[in-house]
Scaffold this active site. Sequence first.
Site, PDB file in Angstrom:
ATOM      1  CG  MET A   1     -29.536 -25.414   5.071  1.00 41.06           C
ATOM      2  SD  MET A   1     -29.763 -24.895   6.775  1.00 41.06           S
ATOM      3  CE  MET A   1     -29.344 -26.281   7.747  1.00 41.06           C
ATOM      4  N   PRO A   2     -28.727 -25.964   1.416  1.00 38.40           N
ATOM      5  CG  PRO A   2     -29.339 -25.456  -0.765  1.00 38.40           C
ATOM      6  CD  PRO A   2     -29.902 -25.635   0.605  1.00 38.40           C
ATOM      7  CE1 TYR A   3     -21.715 -22.173   5.441  1.00 37.01           C
ATOM      8  CE2 TYR A   3     -20.255 -23.625   4.227  1.00 37.01           C
ATOM      9  CZ  TYR A   3     -20.440 -22.586   5.106  1.00 37.01           C
ATOM     10  OH  TYR A   3     -19.358 -21.944   5.649  1.00 37.01           O
ATOM     11  CB  THR A  40     -30.101 -20.998   0.164  1.00 41.31           C
ATOM     12  OG1 THR A  40     -30.928 -21.973  -0.489  1.00 41.31           O
ATOM     13  CG2 THR A  40     -28.780 -20.874  -0.565  1.00 41.31           C
ATOM     14  CD  GLN A  41     -26.983 -21.830   6.802  1.00 45.11           C
ATOM     15  OE1 GLN A  41     -25.949 -21.497   7.371  1.00 45.11           O
ATOM     16  NE2 GLN A  41     -27.702 -22.865   7.194  1.00 45.11           N
TER      17      GLN A  41
END
Length: 72
Positions: A1-3, A40-41
């Site tokens: 999960m990209p941040y 994606t956040q």
Amino acid sequence: MPYVKLELTREGVTREQKQQLISGITNLITEVLNKDPHLTQIVIQEVELDDWGYAGEQVSVLREKGITADKK
């Protein structure tokens, strides 16, 4: 999960510009890393000019001297 955390000086970035940044960064991560955009956040944090320093001076002082990050 990209941040992704994007820090900007508080200088009038509009809601529309922030939406473009969020959309563009999400699309880039999706294209380059093949990540699900729904996971994606993107966080945008605005920092006061007095709280950001560059080259030994507060950005507020640099702005008073006419120094900006705008393209010429």
